[in-house]
Design a protein around this motif. Structure first.
Motif, mmCIF file in Angstrom:
data_model
loop_
_atom_site.group_PDB
_atom_site.id
_atom_site.type_symbol
_atom_site.label_atom_id
_atom_site.label_comp_id
_atom_site.label_asym_id
_atom_site.label_seq_id
_atom_site.Cartn_x
_atom_site.Cartn_y
_atom_site.Cartn_z
ATOM 1 N N MET A 47 0.846 -1.181 0.000
ATOM 2 C CA MET A 47 0.000 0.000 0.000
ATOM 3 C C MET A 47 0.888 1.239 0.000
ATOM 4 O O MET A 47 1.759 1.373 0.846
ATOM 5 C CB MET A 47 -0.896 -0.025 1.241
ATOM 6 N N GLY A 48 0.698 2.092 -0.980
ATOM 7 C CA GLY A 48 1.475 3.316 -1.066
ATOM 8 C C GLY A 48 2.753 3.191 -1.870
ATOM 9 O O GLY A 48 3.361 4.207 -2.210
ATOM 10 N N GLN B 143 -2.489 9.098 -3.271
ATOM 11 C CA GLN B 143 -1.103 8.980 -2.810
ATOM 12 C C GLN B 143 -0.752 9.939 -1.673
ATOM 13 O O GLN B 143 0.209 9.701 -0.944
ATOM 14 C CB GLN B 143 -0.137 9.175 -3.978
ATOM 15 N N HIS C 293 -0.100 8.546 1.650
ATOM 16 C CA HIS C 293 1.154 7.823 1.853
ATOM 17 C C HIS C 293 2.400 8.697 1.661
ATOM 18 O O HIS C 293 3.443 8.392 2.219
ATOM 19 C CB HIS C 293 1.231 6.634 0.885
#
Length: 195
Positions: free
Chosen positions: A1-2, A139, A142
């Motif tokens: 994730m990210g 995004q 993150h």
């Protein structure tokens, strides 16, 4: 994730996705995240379906080979220049050769042909701006670096460069003012301190 950052262009190829849109994606998403991540090495799966010469449905974008060279040059600012490109593919042999040559020239630090001034002054198309807004929204959870680019997505590269120069000058002026104020306070304290 990210760590998977996908820029999935929406809206088809009318208006076309080209140099301006790719340069904007690099300026606002790809490079800020890459710099914040600070990789030890950059590996590129170099597919050239987006280079001009690939008609729909095998591509349909209009990114110039020259632009691919400039994108590669930007990647070389990462990881101490340790960048590896592995040819992935494309469908038009001339387009693949031209784009590959531009990228290899960048890797070899050969002077690249400059981008056309019209490209630098053109704003990204509305579909690209909408795509990049969505990418930044996702995004920014993150990567804090991308949020500052959200407001300027619709600007041309020249406008963005002027804004960044102005921002840097403002930060420098504020730092000088802050240092000047601190020095004045220190001088005043010395004058009023008992001897």
């Amino acid at each position: 994730m990210g760590y998977n950052v996908n820029v999935a262009w929406t809206g088809g190829v009318d208006p076309p996705i080209g140099d301006v849109e790719y340069l904007t994606a690099f300026r606002t998403v790809v490079m800020p995240i890459a710099h914040e991540f600070s990789p030890d090495m950059v590996l590129v799966s170099a597919g050239f379906d987006a280079v001009e010469g690939h008609l729909s449905p095998l591509g349909g974008y209009s990114v110039t080979a020259r632009c691919f060279g400039h994108l590669t040059r930007q990647l070389m600012t990462l990881a101490g220049g340790r960048v590896v490109l592995a040819l992935e593919g494309g469908h038009d042999l001339t387009a693949i050769c031209d784009a590959s040559e531009a990228c290899v020239s960048a890797l070899l630090s050969v002077e690249l042909q400059p981008l056309d001034e019209t490209v630098l002054q053109q704003k990204p198309n509305i579909n690209a701006v909408a795509t990049l807004e969505k990418v930044i929204e996702i995004q920014s959870k993150h990567w804090s670096c991308v949020q500052r680019f959200a407001a300027g997505l619709g600007r041309s590269l020249r406008e963005a460069q002027a804004g960044e120069t102005e921002e840097a000058e403002t930060v420098s002026a504020m730092a000088l003012l802050s240092m000047g104020a601190e020095q004045a306070q220190a001088a005043a304290a010395r004058e009023h301190s008992p001897r």
